[in-house]
Scaffold this motif. Structure first.
Motif, PDB file in Angstrom:
ATOM      1  N   ALA A 454      34.149  32.963 -89.415  1.00  0.00           N
ATOM      2  CA  ALA A 454      34.438  31.771 -88.622  1.00  0.00           C
ATOM      3  C   ALA A 454      33.134  31.034 -88.379  1.00  0.00           C
ATOM      4  O   ALA A 454      32.125  31.649 -88.021  1.00  0.00           O
ATOM      5  CB  ALA A 454      35.094  32.154 -87.298  1.00  0.00           C
ATOM      6  N   LEU A 455      33.139  29.721 -88.573  1.00  0.00           N
ATOM      7  CA  LEU A 455      31.947  28.905 -88.362  1.00  0.00           C
ATOM      8  C   LEU A 455      32.093  28.104 -87.078  1.00  0.00           C
ATOM      9  O   LEU A 455      33.150  27.501 -86.825  1.00  0.00           O
ATOM     10  CB  LEU A 455      31.729  27.944 -89.530  1.00  0.00           C
ATOM     11  CG  LEU A 455      30.483  27.060 -89.395  1.00  0.00           C
ATOM     12  CD1 LEU A 455      29.227  27.859 -89.736  1.00  0.00           C
ATOM     13  CD2 LEU A 455      30.572  25.820 -90.278  1.00  0.00           C
ATOM     14  N   ILE A 456      31.036  28.090 -86.268  1.00  0.00           N
ATOM     15  CA  ILE A 456      30.999  27.276 -85.062  1.00  0.00           C
ATOM     16  C   ILE A 456      30.170  26.030 -85.354  1.00  0.00           C
ATOM     17  O   ILE A 456      29.006  26.120 -85.746  1.00  0.00           O
ATOM     18  CB  ILE A 456      30.388  28.057 -83.882  1.00  0.00           C
ATOM     19  CG1 ILE A 456      31.202  29.322 -83.618  1.00  0.00           C
ATOM     20  CG2 ILE A 456      30.326  27.178 -82.640  1.00  0.00           C
ATOM     21  CD1 ILE A 456      32.662  29.081 -83.269  1.00  0.00           C
ATOM     22  N   CYS A 457      30.780  24.871 -85.174  1.00  0.00           N
ATOM     23  CA  CYS A 457      30.116  23.596 -85.437  1.00  0.00           C
ATOM     24  C   CYS A 457      30.443  22.662 -84.276  1.00  0.00           C
ATOM     25  O   CYS A 457      31.496  22.013 -84.266  1.00  0.00           O
ATOM     26  CB  CYS A 457      30.596  23.014 -86.771  1.00  0.00           C
ATOM     27  SG  CYS A 457      29.816  21.453 -87.229  1.00  0.00           S
ATOM     28  N   ARG A 458      29.564  22.602 -83.286  1.00  0.00           N
ATOM     29  CA  ARG A 458      29.855  21.872 -82.054  1.00  0.00           C
ATOM     30  C   ARG A 458      30.102  20.389 -82.308  1.00  0.00           C
ATOM     31  O   ARG A 458      30.865  19.735 -81.587  1.00  0.00           O
ATOM     32  CB  ARG A 458      28.696  22.060 -81.079  1.00  0.00           C
ATOM     33  CG  ARG A 458      28.941  21.533 -79.666  1.00  0.00           C
ATOM     34  CD  ARG A 458      30.120  22.242 -79.007  1.00  0.00           C
ATOM     35  NE  ARG A 458      30.163  21.977 -77.583  1.00  0.00           N
ATOM     36  CZ  ARG A 458      29.800  22.839 -76.649  1.00  0.00           C
ATOM     37  NH1 ARG A 458      29.369  24.046 -77.017  1.00  0.00           N
ATOM     38  NH2 ARG A 458      29.868  22.546 -75.382  1.00  0.00           N
ATOM     39  N   GLU A 459      29.467  19.837 -83.346  1.00  0.00           N
ATOM     40  CA  GLU A 459      29.599  18.404 -83.623  1.00  0.00           C
ATOM     41  C   GLU A 459      31.019  18.001 -84.013  1.00  0.00           C
ATOM     42  O   GLU A 459      31.332  16.813 -84.057  1.00  0.00           O
ATOM     43  CB  GLU A 459      28.637  17.988 -84.740  1.00  0.00           C
ATOM     44  CG  GLU A 459      27.190  18.391 -84.525  1.00  0.00           C
ATOM     45  CD  GLU A 459      26.863  19.699 -85.230  1.00  0.00           C
ATOM     46  OE1 GLU A 459      27.416  20.743 -84.851  1.00  0.00           O
ATOM     47  OE2 GLU A 459      26.070  19.661 -86.184  1.00  0.00           O
ATOM     48  N   LEU A 460      31.874  18.977 -84.327  1.00  0.00           N
ATOM     49  CA  LEU A 460      33.256  18.659 -84.704  1.00  0.00           C
ATOM     50  C   LEU A 460      33.971  17.867 -83.620  1.00  0.00           C
ATOM     51  O   LEU A 460      34.809  17.007 -83.928  1.00  0.00           O
ATOM     52  CB  LEU A 460      34.035  19.947 -84.993  1.00  0.00           C
ATOM     53  CG  LEU A 460      33.849  20.600 -86.355  1.00  0.00           C
ATOM     54  CD1 LEU A 460      34.547  21.948 -86.392  1.00  0.00           C
ATOM     55  CD2 LEU A 460      34.353  19.696 -87.469  1.00  0.00           C
ATOM     56  N   GLU A 461      33.675  18.150 -82.356  1.00  0.00           N
ATOM     57  CA  GLU A 461      34.352  17.443 -81.270  1.00  0.00           C
ATOM     58  C   GLU A 461      34.017  15.957 -81.294  1.00  0.00           C
ATOM     59  O   GLU A 461      34.905  15.102 -81.173  1.00  0.00           O
ATOM     60  CB  GLU A 461      33.977  18.063 -79.925  1.00  0.00           C
ATOM     61  CG  GLU A 461      34.489  19.489 -79.764  1.00  0.00           C
ATOM     62  CD  GLU A 461      34.075  20.109 -78.444  1.00  0.00           C
ATOM     63  OE1 GLU A 461      33.709  19.363 -77.499  1.00  0.00           O
ATOM     64  OE2 GLU A 461      34.106  21.352 -78.334  1.00  0.00           O
TER      65      GLU A 461
END
Length: 626
Positions: A454-461
């Motif tokens: 699983a990748l966490i990419c805060r900029e997605l929001e």
């Protein structure tokens, strides 16, 4: 869900009981479901033979074990799935199958409608609605969480999110101070986080920063801090592709930790170009300059000043997330083994985790209580690739001793992923690893160990919101592009008719052959002017597409208008699921079955386009060719 909201929902629910009709028999449940923190469901029935049952009652349910699992029609293991015991059904005089009245399609439709209503009454968003939000969990490859026995987490930018302006800004400051000490001209420069985004690629040979599509073709480029024109990009990169395997030339910005380095390098490229870098520093090319910036930033991390400053005032650098510890608590109580595997050292990890977790945990729990195994100074990606010695951290001061096997509740330094697998007796796709670094965390754990990822990419929001607000812009762009295609098709047909006429051959159709020369010429002139005007408008719209996310680079996940970015291709290839933050798991359950969506192909979209534009005429055209 926040406590106050949960209380309001619960109060409303208990005052207005919901009638539930189980699909397996005709018993009507009239007493409300009672949920407690141990994931138990209690209810009473109008039938005298029923009794209170919890979902972990072994007399009612059995769980599919690791040794007896099957593989479902989507290729996922059924390990961890619950089954109703036959003897329990027989106690009600039913067999489970005969009680389903009517076709399963009809039964399922009715149950789905009732389930949606009950979720609404409970104040719980459905998984489908959760996917359609900035904080959704998006699935590239189908993943059954029930089959996952252990979940490993990275720490930095995964379990805790840093304020990028503060953290990377201070890293930039320390980097510039180190460059100044060795003679580089850095006065007048300031940290500009909007200069770069994750997923860009540094071209160390040319001093450029580029954005590539999924195939590796460069779509946008910047030299120093100046964006290059489309023509310059084409002339420079038209005959070559970005190849991340050539590490001597290309550097992929995998994570937000790359922001400070990239900003510093691009600004120093400007200083190298304008000749302000002193000759005594040697004959520097762009590669040498990149190494100098990298060394300066490395010193900032190694010397410890940056981390000491952050540890002394973590509230200035960390964005708190009260939901995150609760999401992990749900997973732990569901029987998952939780692991923390971080490259950070013990003292930094302990300080930051205490700050980020302890105040949000119930019953005086500490962050260590969440994790079965904690590994610091893991040396990823080598942690996934090879074996290193493992040491147990035995004192609060960080005193260590060698060990060969990890134990539950232990705190360790170094080691390897294979040691973790052997210690837990859990291997391969029974482990899910969650991290923010597409290479160090996600790619290597999948390639070498076949862990789920699983990748966490805060900029997605921010990107999701920007896409929503850009919907009208993109619809206009699509409409103009479609108009250009229709007008262009007519122009090309007239051009072909004119070409054939000059060669003394008939045109494509009788009507085209009979066109007057003047009428043919005037029509072509008019269509050409229309297309040129359309091109001007489309170019402006395309250039500004994505500027709500970043004015220079556009959207994170897209390159150009029609295609995916190189970063998005990496995410799809290596991350089974991806999301903006770990706490988004709280909006789902530890038993969620994530199903990947249908992947469209070029001829899928063409068929859809034809049906929308031409309607039944397109269907007639298809049928005539069959």
């Amino acid at each position: 869900m926040y406590a106050a909201e949960a209380s309001m929902v619960a109060t409303s629910f208990f005052r207005n009981p919901v009638r539930i009709r189980p699909i397996s028999h005709n018993i009507i449940l009239t007493k409300p479901l009672v949920w407690n923190y141990g994931m138990k469901c209690q209810c009473s029935s109008t039938s005298s033979s029923s009794s209170s049952v919890s979902v972990d009652d072994k007399s009612v349910f059995s769980e599919t074990s690791s040794s007896k699992y099957d593989v479902d029609y989507l290729g996922e293991k059924t390990k961890g799935d619950l089954n109703v015991k036959v003897e329990h059904l027989e106690a009600f005089g039913i067999d489970g199958q005969a009680t389903l009245e009517g076709p399963i399609e009809e039964v399922a439709r009715m149950e789905a409608e009732e389930a949606e209503g009950l979720l609404k009454d409970l104040g719980i968003p459905s998984p489908f609605l959760s996917r359609k939000s900035p904080r959704g969990i998006f699935c590239s490859r189908t993943l059954n969480l029930r089959s996952i026995s252990a979940i490993g987490y990275d720490m930095d930018y995964t379990l805790m999110h840093y304020n990028v302006l503060a953290w990377e800004g201070r890293a930039y400051d320390y980097c510039m101070d180190n460059l100044r000490k060795v003679g580089f001209p850095v006065d007048g420069l300031a940290f500009d986080p909007d200069l770069v985004i994750r997923g860009l690629v540094i071209d160390k040979e040319r001093g450029n920063l580029v954005k590539a599509d999924r195939f590796g073709y460069v779509k946008r480029a910047m030299h120093g801090t100046k964006m290059l024109s489309n023509r310059a990009v084409s002339e420079m990169y038209g005959r070559e592709l970005v190849d991340l395997r050539k590490e001597s030339r290309w550097e992929f910005l995998n994570t937000l930790f790359s922001v400070s380095e990239a900003v510093a390098f691009m600004q120093m490229v400007d200083r190298l170009d304008d000749g302000t870098i002193a000759a005594q520093l040697g004959s520097l090319d762009y590669k040498g300059l990149y190494k100098a910036v990298g060394r300066a930033l490395f010193r900032a991390h190694v010397e410890g000043q940056l981390k000491s400053e952050i540890m002394s005032k973590p509230e200035l650098f960390v964005t708190p997330d009260p939901e995150l510890p609760l999401a992990l608590l749900d997973q732990k109580e569901a029987g998952k083994k939780l692991l923390l595997i971080t490259n950070s050292d013990y003292h930094y990890t302990d300080t930051m985790m205490q700050h980020s977790f302890n105040r949000f945990l119930p019953n005086d729990m500490g962050w260590r209580d969440l994790f079965d195994i904690v590994i610091v100074s893991a040396r990823k990606p080598e942690f996934f690739q090879m074996s290193h010695p493992m040491y147990e951290v035995v004192t609060g001061e960080g005193l260590m001793r060698p060990c060969f096997k990890a134990k539950t509740g232990g705190l360790y330094s170094g080691g390897s992923a294979q040691m973790v697998e052997n210690s837990l007796d859990i291997h391969g796709d029974e482990i899910l690893y969650v991290g923010d670094h597409i290479y160090t965390d996600v790619s290597q754990s999948k390639v070498h160990l076949r862990w789920r990822t699983a990748l966490i990419c805060r900029e997605l929001e921010e990107e999701y919101s920007a896409l929503i607000h850009s919907r009208g812009h993109r619809e206009s762009l699509i409409e103009l592009t479609n108009q250009k295609e229709v007008v262009g098709d007519l122009f090309n047909q007239l051009r072909l008719a004119s070409q054939r006429r000059t060669k003394g051959r008939p045109a494509q159709t009788l009507a085209a052959t009979n066109l007057d020369d003047v009428e043919l010429s005037e029509s072509m002139q008019k269509l050409l002017i229309v297309m040129q005007r359309l091109d001007q408008k489309i170019a402006l719209l395309l250039e500004s597409d994505g500027e709500l996310f970043n004015k220079r680079w556009g959207f994170l996940s897209r390159a150009g208008f029609w295609d995916k970015s190189h970063l998005m291709r990496q995410i799809e290839k290596y991350a089974d699921i991806y999301t903006s933050r770990v706490s988004n798991f709280l909006h789902y359950t530890p038993f969620m079955y994530f199903r990947s969506q249908e992947q469209t192909l070029a001829h899928d979209s063409y068929s859809y386009y034809c049906s929308k534009i031409y309607g039944s005429a397109a269907d007639d055209q298809v049928n005539s060719t069959l």
